[in-house]
Design an enzyme around this catalytic site. Structure first.
Site, PDB file in Angstrom:
ATOM      1  N   SER A   9       4.510  -1.951   9.827  1.00 40.46           N
ATOM      2  CA  SER A   9       5.156  -2.030   9.973  1.00 40.46           C
ATOM      3  C   SER A   9       6.064  -3.854   9.947  1.00 40.46           C
ATOM      4  O   SER A   9       6.562  -4.011  10.731  1.00 40.46           O
ATOM      5  CB  SER A   9       5.889  -2.228  11.855  1.00 40.46           C
ATOM      6  OG  SER A   9       5.799  -0.820  12.248  1.00 40.46           O
ATOM      7  N   GLY A  53       3.097  -1.086   3.956  1.00 40.39           N
ATOM      8  CA  GLY A  53       2.672   0.684   3.727  1.00 40.39           C
ATOM      9  C   GLY A  53       4.561   0.509   3.608  1.00 40.39           C
ATOM     10  O   GLY A  53       4.908  -0.068   2.567  1.00 40.39           O
ATOM     11  N   GLY A  54       4.680   0.844   4.735  1.00 41.28           N
ATOM     12  CA  GLY A  54       6.259   1.883   4.172  1.00 41.28           C
ATOM     13  C   GLY A  54       7.294   0.824   3.271  1.00 41.28           C
ATOM     14  O   GLY A  54       8.515   1.581   2.559  1.00 41.28           O
ATOM     15  N   HIS A  77      -9.363   1.184   5.530  1.00 41.30           N
ATOM     16  CA  HIS A  77      -8.079   1.511   5.761  1.00 41.30           C
ATOM     17  C   HIS A  77      -7.989   2.726   7.380  1.00 41.30           C
ATOM     18  O   HIS A  77      -8.877   3.511   6.857  1.00 41.30           O
ATOM     19  CB  HIS A  77      -6.751   2.537   4.678  1.00 41.30           C
ATOM     20  CG  HIS A  77      -5.689   2.018   5.733  1.00 41.30           C
ATOM     21  ND1 HIS A  77      -4.653   3.103   6.339  1.00 41.30           N
ATOM     22  CD2 HIS A  77      -4.844   1.401   5.206  1.00 41.30           C
ATOM     23  CE1 HIS A  77      -3.761   2.515   7.146  1.00 41.30           C
ATOM     24  NE2 HIS A  77      -3.281   1.436   6.077  1.00 41.30           N
ATOM     25  N   GLU A 105      -4.720  -5.048  10.824  1.00 35.50           N
ATOM     26  CA  GLU A 105      -3.840  -3.481  10.951  1.00 35.50           C
ATOM     27  C   GLU A 105      -4.021  -3.360  11.954  1.00 35.50           C
ATOM     28  O   GLU A 105      -5.101  -1.845  12.517  1.00 35.50           O
ATOM     29  CB  GLU A 105      -4.086  -2.604   9.799  1.00 35.50           C
ATOM     30  CG  GLU A 105      -3.558  -3.118   9.106  1.00 35.50           C
ATOM     31  CD  GLU A 105      -3.418  -1.817   7.405  1.00 35.50           C
ATOM     32  OE1 GLU A 105      -2.452  -2.654   6.257  1.00 35.50           O
ATOM     33  OE2 GLU A 105      -4.004  -1.413   7.284  1.00 35.50           O
ATOM     34  N   ASN A 122       0.698  -1.020  -0.224  1.00 34.49           N
ATOM     35  CA  ASN A 122       0.142   0.150  -0.274  1.00 34.49           C
ATOM     36  C   ASN A 122       0.688   1.611   0.134  1.00 34.49           C
ATOM     37  O   ASN A 122       1.053   1.656   1.457  1.00 34.49           O
ATOM     38  CB  ASN A 122      -1.178   0.290   1.248  1.00 34.49           C
ATOM     39  CG  ASN A 122      -1.486   1.025   1.300  1.00 34.49           C
ATOM     40  OD1 ASN A 122      -1.352   2.291   0.557  1.00 34.49           O
ATOM     41  ND2 ASN A 122      -2.479   1.497   2.486  1.00 34.49           N
ATOM     42  N   TRP A 123       0.690   1.271  -1.018  1.00 32.23           N
ATOM     43  CA  TRP A 123       1.484   2.929  -1.167  1.00 32.23           C
ATOM     44  C   TRP A 123       1.033   4.366  -0.785  1.00 32.23           C
ATOM     45  O   TRP A 123       2.301   5.015  -0.247  1.00 32.23           O
ATOM     46  CB  TRP A 123       2.141   3.676  -3.119  1.00 32.23           C
ATOM     47  CG  TRP A 123       3.650   2.121  -3.427  1.00 32.23           C
ATOM     48  CD1 TRP A 123       3.771   1.582  -2.668  1.00 32.23           C
ATOM     49  CD2 TRP A 123       3.421   2.650  -4.792  1.00 32.23           C
ATOM     50  NE1 TRP A 123       4.550   0.659  -3.610  1.00 32.23           N
ATOM     51  CE2 TRP A 123       3.883   1.252  -4.836  1.00 32.23           C
ATOM     52  CE3 TRP A 123       3.640   2.895  -5.885  1.00 32.23           C
ATOM     53  CZ2 TRP A 123       5.077   1.374  -5.972  1.00 32.23           C
ATOM     54  CZ3 TRP A 123       4.269   2.608  -6.828  1.00 32.23           C
ATOM     55  CH2 TRP A 123       4.856   2.051  -7.457  1.00 32.23           C
ATOM     56  N   LYS A 124       0.359   3.802  -0.143  1.00 30.91           N
ATOM     57  CA  LYS A 124      -0.248   5.219   0.108  1.00 30.91           C
ATOM     58  C   LYS A 124      -0.341   6.738  -0.368  1.00 30.91           C
ATOM     59  O   LYS A 124      -0.253   6.440  -2.092  1.00 30.91           O
ATOM     60  CB  LYS A 124       0.145   5.302   1.694  1.00 30.91           C
ATOM     61  CG  LYS A 124      -0.101   4.669   2.678  1.00 30.91           C
ATOM     62  CD  LYS A 124       0.164   4.629   4.298  1.00 30.91           C
ATOM     63  CE  LYS A 124       0.200   3.572   4.724  1.00 30.91           C
ATOM     64  NZ  LYS A 124       0.279   3.588   6.337  1.00 30.91           N
ATOM     65  N   GLY A 145       3.289   2.163  10.946  1.00 31.42           N
ATOM     66  CA  GLY A 145       4.084   3.298  10.797  1.00 31.42           C
ATOM     67  C   GLY A 145       4.775   3.221  11.800  1.00 31.42           C
ATOM     68  O   GLY A 145       5.937   4.195  12.091  1.00 31.42           O
ATOM     69  N   GLU A 174      -5.810   5.301   8.019  1.00 29.04           N
ATOM     70  CA  GLU A 174      -6.156   6.427   7.590  1.00 29.04           C
ATOM     71  C   GLU A 174      -7.524   6.623   7.043  1.00 29.04           C
ATOM     72  O   GLU A 174      -7.309   8.697   7.434  1.00 29.04           O
ATOM     73  CB  GLU A 174      -4.548   6.531   7.256  1.00 29.04           C
ATOM     74  CG  GLU A 174      -3.454   6.846   7.394  1.00 29.04           C
ATOM     75  CD  GLU A 174      -2.678   5.756   6.710  1.00 29.04           C
ATOM     76  OE1 GLU A 174      -2.569   6.140   6.203  1.00 29.04           O
ATOM     77  OE2 GLU A 174      -2.001   5.386   6.955  1.00 29.04           O
TER      78      GLU A 174
END
Ligand code: 13P
Length: 241
Positions: free
Chosen positions: A204, A225-226, A96, A165, A9-11, A171, A98
């Site tokens: 993470s 993510g990251g 999500h 999640e 997930n590149w956000k 993150g 966010e």
């Protein structure tokens, strides 16, 4: 049979130029991808078409990060399923944390989006998970069960992915202990009619811990993510041992 799905997930990261550079570096990572694994990249809307085109014929599917429940209409800033399908999208992240925390997404809108995605032939990835405060109060399970109950009303469990999640692990570098993630995912599965739904862990996820995560019996994949932004690292993740 439960499918293994490793998703990034590149956000809100990467321009089209950066996307093309990533694909160039990532393709060699797929050369020895073991059978039976699906790789998905959920990217910003502006990267979808170029990603579909540059990954055509590879084992990677393209995913979006949101979808509206109407096909067209006066909904400024939203995107519809037919628009996503036209640019080669197969998966879509819905609910999500966010979006729930920063953009007012509720269990009800999550449910609308899920049903619309499925109706159009997209596979939704429903995200659920608790905050640190909810966990500390012993409410993690009840929060997640409520998200499932409300989110999945009228949803076809034959075409669905769920991502657990925990919000406190997103993150932060503070990954949920793998046996605890496994326990929660087992509980989520116990609440489903279809026991073959793919259930991922997210929060993470890093190359250093992917083997341990995927060794857990209830965990069918990850939502990253990251660590999905860097081709070599994400390559290590999809090629977990
Ligand atoms: P991180 O892997 O950066 O913690 O993000 C997880 C996530 O939110 C994936 O959807």
């Amino acid at each position: 049979m439960r499918k293994i799905i490793l998703a990034g997930n590149w956000k809100m990261f990467k321009t089209q130029a950066e996307t093309l550079a990533f694909v160039q570096d990532f393709k060699p990572e797929l050369d020895e991808l073991p059978e039976g694994r699906e790789v998905v990249l959920c990217v910003p809307f502006t990267d979808l078409a170029i990603l579909s085109k540059s990954l055509h014929g590879s084992q990677v599917s393209v995913g979006a990060q949101n979808v509206h429940w109407e096909e067209t209409g006066a909904f400024t800033g939203e995107i519809s399923a037919p628009m996503l399908l036209e640019v080669g999208v197969r998966y879509v992240v819905i609910g999500h944390s966010e979006r729930r925390q920063l953009f007012g997404e509720t269990d009800e809108t999550v449910n609308f989006r899920l049903r619309a995605a499925q109706k159009a032939g997209l596979v939704p990835i429903l995200c659920v998970g608790e905050t640190k405060l909810q966990r500390d109060r012993g409410e993690a399970e009840s929060v997640i069960f409520q998200q499932l109950k409300a989110g999945l009303m009228g949803v076809d469990q034959a075409s669905l992915v769920i991502a657990y999640e925990p919000i406190w692990a997103i993150g932060t570098g503070d990954t949920c202990a793998t046996d605890e993630a496994n326990r929660i995912i087992g509980l989520i599965r116990s609440r489903l009619d279809n026991k073959d739904v793919t259930i991922q862990y997210g929060g993470s996820v890093k190359p250093e811990i992917i083997d341990e995560i995927m060794a857990q019996p209830e965990i069918d994949g990850v939502l990253v993510g990251g660590a999905s932004l860097e081709a070599k690292g994400f390559g290590r993740i999809v090629n977990y041992k």
